[in-house]
Design a protein around this motif. Sequence first.
Motif, PDB file in Angstrom:
ATOM      1  N   ARG A  62      35.970  36.840  38.375  1.00 40.56           N
ATOM      2  CA  ARG A  62      36.580  38.135  39.307  1.00 40.56           C
ATOM      3  C   ARG A  62      37.383  37.711  40.276  1.00 40.56           C
ATOM      4  O   ARG A  62      38.463  38.189  40.590  1.00 40.56           O
ATOM      5  N   TYR A  63      36.462  37.050  41.191  1.00 46.06           N
ATOM      6  CA  TYR A  63      37.032  36.879  42.784  1.00 46.06           C
ATOM      7  C   TYR A  63      38.022  35.957  42.943  1.00 46.06           C
ATOM      8  O   TYR A  63      39.005  36.086  43.581  1.00 46.06           O
ATOM      9  N   ILE A  64      37.922  34.592  42.097  1.00 49.89           N
ATOM     10  CA  ILE A  64      38.899  33.618  42.606  1.00 49.89           C
ATOM     11  C   ILE A  64      40.119  33.978  41.822  1.00 49.89           C
ATOM     12  O   ILE A  64      41.155  33.874  42.669  1.00 49.89           O
ATOM     13  N   PRO A  65      40.532  34.229  40.584  1.00 43.28           N
ATOM     14  CA  PRO A  65      41.720  34.506  40.171  1.00 43.28           C
ATOM     15  C   PRO A  65      42.342  35.646  40.902  1.00 43.28           C
ATOM     16  O   PRO A  65      43.650  35.804  40.863  1.00 43.28           O
ATOM     17  N   PHE A  74      44.178  29.902  33.794  1.00 45.55           N
ATOM     18  CA  PHE A  74      43.171  28.896  33.302  1.00 45.55           C
ATOM     19  C   PHE A  74      41.862  29.963  33.092  1.00 45.55           C
ATOM     20  O   PHE A  74      40.963  29.852  33.884  1.00 45.55           O
ATOM     21  N   ALA A  75      41.944  30.850  31.911  1.00 47.45           N
ATOM     22  CA  ALA A  75      40.581  31.875  31.917  1.00 47.45           C
ATOM     23  C   ALA A  75      39.454  31.179  31.851  1.00 47.45           C
ATOM     24  O   ALA A  75      38.492  31.984  32.152  1.00 47.45           O
ATOM     25  N   ASN A  76      39.271  30.235  31.404  1.00 51.62           N
ATOM     26  CA  ASN A  76      37.901  29.514  30.959  1.00 51.62           C
ATOM     27  C   ASN A  76      37.555  28.560  32.254  1.00 51.62           C
ATOM     28  O   ASN A  76      36.512  27.976  31.954  1.00 51.62           O
ATOM     29  N   LEU A  77      38.121  28.381  33.238  1.00 44.30           N
ATOM     30  CA  LEU A  77      38.118  27.385  34.405  1.00 44.30           C
ATOM     31  C   LEU A  77      36.515  27.854  34.724  1.00 44.30           C
ATOM     32  O   LEU A  77      35.752  26.856  34.906  1.00 44.30           O
ATOM     33  N   THR A  78      36.316  29.147  35.153  1.00 49.46           N
ATOM     34  CA  THR A  78      34.968  29.275  35.839  1.00 49.46           C
ATOM     35  C   THR A  78      33.729  29.211  34.871  1.00 49.46           C
ATOM     36  O   THR A  78      32.632  28.763  35.314  1.00 49.46           O
ATOM     37  N   TRP A 257      38.764  47.858  43.927  1.00 47.96           N
ATOM     38  CA  TRP A 257      38.306  46.907  42.791  1.00 47.96           C
ATOM     39  C   TRP A 257      37.850  47.829  41.812  1.00 47.96           C
ATOM     40  O   TRP A 257      36.844  48.216  41.552  1.00 47.96           O
ATOM     41  N   SER A 258      38.878  47.781  40.699  1.00 45.31           N
ATOM     42  CA  SER A 258      38.543  48.552  39.566  1.00 45.31           C
ATOM     43  C   SER A 258      37.598  47.809  38.707  1.00 45.31           C
ATOM     44  O   SER A 258      37.227  46.559  38.994  1.00 45.31           O
ATOM     45  N   PRO A 259      37.028  48.447  37.557  1.00 49.33           N
ATOM     46  CA  PRO A 259      36.286  47.528  36.638  1.00 49.33           C
ATOM     47  C   PRO A 259      36.565  46.192  36.240  1.00 49.33           C
ATOM     48  O   PRO A 259      36.255  45.341  35.715  1.00 49.33           O
ATOM     49  N   TYR A 260      37.932  45.889  36.305  1.00 52.41           N
ATOM     50  CA  TYR A 260      38.658  44.845  35.950  1.00 52.41           C
ATOM     51  C   TYR A 260      39.653  43.787  36.799  1.00 52.41           C
ATOM     52  O   TYR A 260      39.641  42.781  36.735  1.00 52.41           O
ATOM     53  N   TYR A 261      40.163  44.598  37.892  1.00 53.56           N
ATOM     54  CA  TYR A 261      41.113  44.035  38.691  1.00 53.56           C
ATOM     55  C   TYR A 261      41.030  44.443  40.163  1.00 53.56           C
ATOM     56  O   TYR A 261      40.252  45.404  40.361  1.00 53.56           O
ATOM     57  N   LYS A 262      41.605  43.589  40.977  1.00 54.69           N
ATOM     58  CA  LYS A 262      41.502  44.013  42.497  1.00 54.69           C
ATOM     59  C   LYS A 262      43.135  44.812  42.603  1.00 54.69           C
ATOM     60  O   LYS A 262      44.077  44.191  42.227  1.00 54.69           O
ATOM     61  N   ILE A 263      43.356  46.100  42.794  1.00 56.34           N
ATOM     62  CA  ILE A 263      44.261  46.722  42.860  1.00 56.34           C
ATOM     63  C   ILE A 263      44.502  47.044  44.442  1.00 56.34           C
ATOM     64  O   ILE A 263      43.756  47.590  45.236  1.00 56.34           O
TER      65      ILE A 263
END
Length: 327
Positions: A62-65, A74-78, A257-263
């Motif tokens: 969640r934090y890096i992207p 690159f969703a699977n990078l981490t 910080w929602s359950p999915y994104y930084k807003i």
Amino acid sequence: TLSPGLENKAGRQHTGLVDSPFCVLLAACSGSLQNADSDGREPMRLCLYSFLILFFEFALIRYIPAHVKATSYFANLTIIATFLGMGVGAILSRRRRVDWIVPAFPFLLYVLFVCVHFFSNYQVEPFTGQREFFWPATGIHNVRVNAVGIFWVITVFFILTTGCFVPLGYGLGREFPKYRPLVAYSLDIVGSILGIVVFAIMSRTCLPPSSWVLIGGVVFVSLVREKRKLLIGSALIMILNASMAYFEDLGGGTVTWSPYYKITKSDRPGPGKPIFVNDGFHQNMVDMRLDNKDRPAFFQEYAKDYHRPYSLIGHQEEVLILGAGTG
């Protein structure tokens, strides 16, 4: 056949009671860790290493992207970096004992956070002359990133993320041979589930990354509590990491910080409030009430068009809203 590392070094016969998964987990939960075995095994240590691996895997996903747009493509990078780092650490744990590997985790996380700050908020430029394209994202242009190039940005973060999980994998690998395979895997699964559940709760309650780091730091410090200098040093670096995560969210507006994104809701003056998701522009939130006189003239025309369908159908007790926007 058990490997030599999995055999009971004290030569004691296994009774099937203490070494059963249920009894070991019960001992870990009851707090009688040192009394569970005469050789001083601590079941909770294996659980906590597994907890930290899953917990920080989700945290970095969640934090890096959210700050470095290039990595979000690159969703699977981490995920790949987590497994690679954990595996490398487990392999190193079987070869020799290196006391400094596990305590290196807070410092490696610090280096990763420094790079997140350095490469954050840059606009991804679409490739030209190729069959694949990145959609450009609105953000703060960072010439340092574009000077390096997106390939090296991705490479740096993959290497650093892998490095962060080597110490945790090493610690997990040191604990595994102390138990029978079934017991070790049971403790591993329990720790993993706890890591997922705790992070899910923190995400659901919209807690920011600084709190993630603090919780993970408390758990990590408990694993190095035997040596006072390591405990103090690890605690200070984890507090520094939490501070970096906290200050990274300042200065751009109101951050949630929602359950999915930084807003981020921009606080700049104007007819609308721009909304950014993971530091990329999402939409402009505008007050379309007809009695709002603070809008420019062209927004007044937009407001009339916005209300036209409602004037045609009149007042309704129940409506179905499609595409609610920012709500």
